[in-house]
Design an enzyme around this catalytic site. Structure first.
Site, mmCIF file in Angstrom:
data_model
loop_
_atom_site.group_PDB
_atom_site.id
_atom_site.type_symbol
_atom_site.label_atom_id
_atom_site.label_comp_id
_atom_site.label_asym_id
_atom_site.label_seq_id
_atom_site.Cartn_x
_atom_site.Cartn_y
_atom_site.Cartn_z
ATOM 1 N N GLU A 190 148.933 116.430 54.143
ATOM 2 C CA GLU A 190 149.800 115.516 54.906
ATOM 3 C C GLU A 190 150.588 114.600 53.971
ATOM 4 O O GLU A 190 150.357 114.569 52.756
ATOM 5 C CB GLU A 190 148.970 114.684 55.880
ATOM 6 C CG GLU A 190 147.937 113.820 55.179
ATOM 7 C CD GLU A 190 147.784 112.435 55.786
ATOM 8 O OE1 GLU A 190 148.805 111.813 56.108
ATOM 9 O OE2 GLU A 190 146.635 111.977 55.893
ATOM 10 N N LYS A 202 138.615 107.059 59.086
ATOM 11 C CA LYS A 202 138.758 105.883 58.214
ATOM 12 C C LYS A 202 137.804 104.788 58.685
ATOM 13 O O LYS A 202 137.674 104.532 59.882
ATOM 14 C CB LYS A 202 140.195 105.388 58.232
ATOM 15 C CG LYS A 202 141.062 106.173 57.250
ATOM 16 C CD LYS A 202 142.498 106.023 57.549
ATOM 17 C CE LYS A 202 142.777 106.618 58.910
ATOM 18 N NZ LYS A 202 144.131 106.387 59.351
HETATM 19 N N1 PSU Z 1 143.931 108.669 55.554
HETATM 20 C C1 PSU Z 1 144.224 108.031 54.393
HETATM 21 N N2 PSU Z 1 145.393 107.344 54.339
HETATM 22 C C2 PSU Z 1 146.288 107.357 55.382
HETATM 23 C C3 PSU Z 1 145.970 108.055 56.578
HETATM 24 C C4 PSU Z 1 144.772 108.692 56.602
HETATM 25 O O1 PSU Z 1 143.447 108.086 53.440
HETATM 26 O O2 PSU Z 1 147.351 106.758 55.247
HETATM 27 C C5 PSU Z 1 146.966 108.168 57.711
HETATM 28 C C6 PSU Z 1 146.876 109.591 58.272
HETATM 29 O O3 PSU Z 1 148.160 110.159 58.190
HETATM 30 C C7 PSU Z 1 146.431 109.430 59.694
HETATM 31 C C8 PSU Z 1 147.060 108.124 60.037
HETATM 32 O O4 PSU Z 1 146.871 110.475 60.505
HETATM 33 O O5 PSU Z 1 146.785 107.334 58.860
HETATM 34 C C9 PSU Z 1 146.478 107.554 61.309
HETATM 35 O O6 PSU Z 1 147.304 106.528 61.762
HETATM 36 P P1 PSU Z 1 147.088 105.929 63.225
HETATM 37 O O7 PSU Z 1 145.721 105.297 63.152
HETATM 38 O O8 PSU Z 1 148.190 104.918 63.405
HETATM 39 O O9 PSU Z 1 147.165 107.081 64.168
#
Ligand code: PSU
Ligand code: MN
Length: 319
Positions: A31, A163
């Site tokens: 990603e 996370k």
């Molecule tokens: N994991 C990481 N760093 C990130 C993300 C995930 O180590 O920046 C990103 C991923 O792209 C994930 C997104 O899909 O954060 C999720 O964001 P939200 O909680 O707004 O859906």
């Protein structure tokens, strides 16, 4: 470059990726939100390129996904990774954002959800990242579209769990509700991103890439169309102190509430705050875990290609 058949010219798959897929060789999607919104330049670019190298070392072809000038791209050139890592106006693109970012013609970094979508269109089944989004803490029902995607799109996401800024227990429950298998790679408990986790049991444990590939093959082979989470813990020696990370997350959540940070800003804000509060240690850990996830994903993709009967699966010649 070839166009994805279901995507009417909006999807462009790089030559080395489409050739590998056509030959039944292993491919791993990566990603780009982690590049644009997850870490500062230049560590973001070096980490992204190191992940691609880890996938290649495992014998698979890396395919980093992003929106470049109005096209959903699967497989980027190094200078495009650099461009994404340097620009400060890159949109964070989840499922709902794809239409407007693509039609606007600009640069966009795909989240886990949007990357799963692109990977599926291209025919890629294995994807590596750092941590998935999920159910946020607190009462305002902020739930990542990553869960929606996992419930709908048949792609395995190799990650170090959700996370840790999230409500990890609720995220695990949500995955169960969606019918998404959570496979612990060499572990019995769910990794929590910067730590190896404590007490949340994964659905099943797999001790090697071949076993994981066999589970995935059977999952999709019986007609299920959901994704899967392959939870690979941060390598031993790189994990952070549990209390330090808990305190950094708490202060980050308080700062986000005070400043009224909402919606898609929340995750990047918390990651930046935690990095500052840990003197950069969270970011060093993040870099280590995502590289390891890329290597593990490469091995799983090779095992899956082998199961599908390709003797070329271990050649890993594309560059
Ligand atoms: N994991 C990481 N760093 C990130 C993300 C995930 O180590 O920046 C990103 C991923 O792209 C994930 C997104 O899909 O954060 C999720 O964001 P939200 O909680 O707004 O859906
Ligand atoms: Mn959200």
């Amino acid at each position: 470059m070839v166009d994805g058949s279901r995507a009417a010219g909006r999807l462009v798959v790089a030559d080395d990726v489409s050739e590998a897929l056509a030959a039944g060789r292993a491919v791993v999607a990566l990603e780009s939100t982690i590049i644009s919104h997850g870490m500062p330049h230049p560590d973001n670019v070096s980490t992204a390129l190191a992940c691609e190298a880890a996938v290649r070392d495992a014998g698979a072809v890396p395919a980093t996904v992003a929106v470049i000038d109005g096209t959903l791209r699967v497989g980027l050139a190094d200078d495009e990774v650099e461009r994404l890592g340097r620009a400060d106006d890159v949109a964070k693109v989840s499922l709902r954002d794809l239409g407007w970012v693509l039609s606007g013609g600009g640069l966009g970094a795909t989240t886990v959800a949007a990357t799963m979508h692109a990977a599926d269109l291209a025919g890629i089944r294995v994807f590596a990242t750092g941590g998935i989004g999920g159910v946020h803490r607190g009462g305002d029902l902020d739930v990542s579209a990553d869960l929606t995607a996992l419930g709908r799109i048949p792609v395995a996401v190799v990650c170090s769990g959700p996370k840790a800024v999230l409500d990890v227990a609720r995220t695990l429950e949500a995955l169960e509700t969606l019918g998404v298998p959570v496979i612990g790679q060499g572990v019995d408990v769910l990794p929590e991103f910067w730590t190896r986790g404590t007490d949340l049991a994964v659905g099943t444990r797999s001790d090697d890439a071949a076993r994981t590939a066999a589970i995935l093959e059977a999952h999709w082979g019986c007609g299920l169309t959901t994704g899967a989470v392959v939870a690979n813990p941060i390598p031993v020696g790189h994990e952070l102190d549990r209390d330090m990370i808990a305190a950094a997350i708490e202060s980050g959540l308080a700062a986000a509430a005070t400043r009224g940070i909402r919606g898609r800003e929340v995750t990047p804000f918390l990651l930046t705050h935690v990095a500052a509060a840990t003197d950069g240690r969270s970011q060093v850990a993040n870099m280590a875990l995502v590289r390891d996830n890329a290597a593990v994903a490469g091995r799983i993709a090779v095992a899956l290609a082998t199961l599908h009967g390709s003797t070329e699966a271990r050649v890993g010649s594309a560059g």
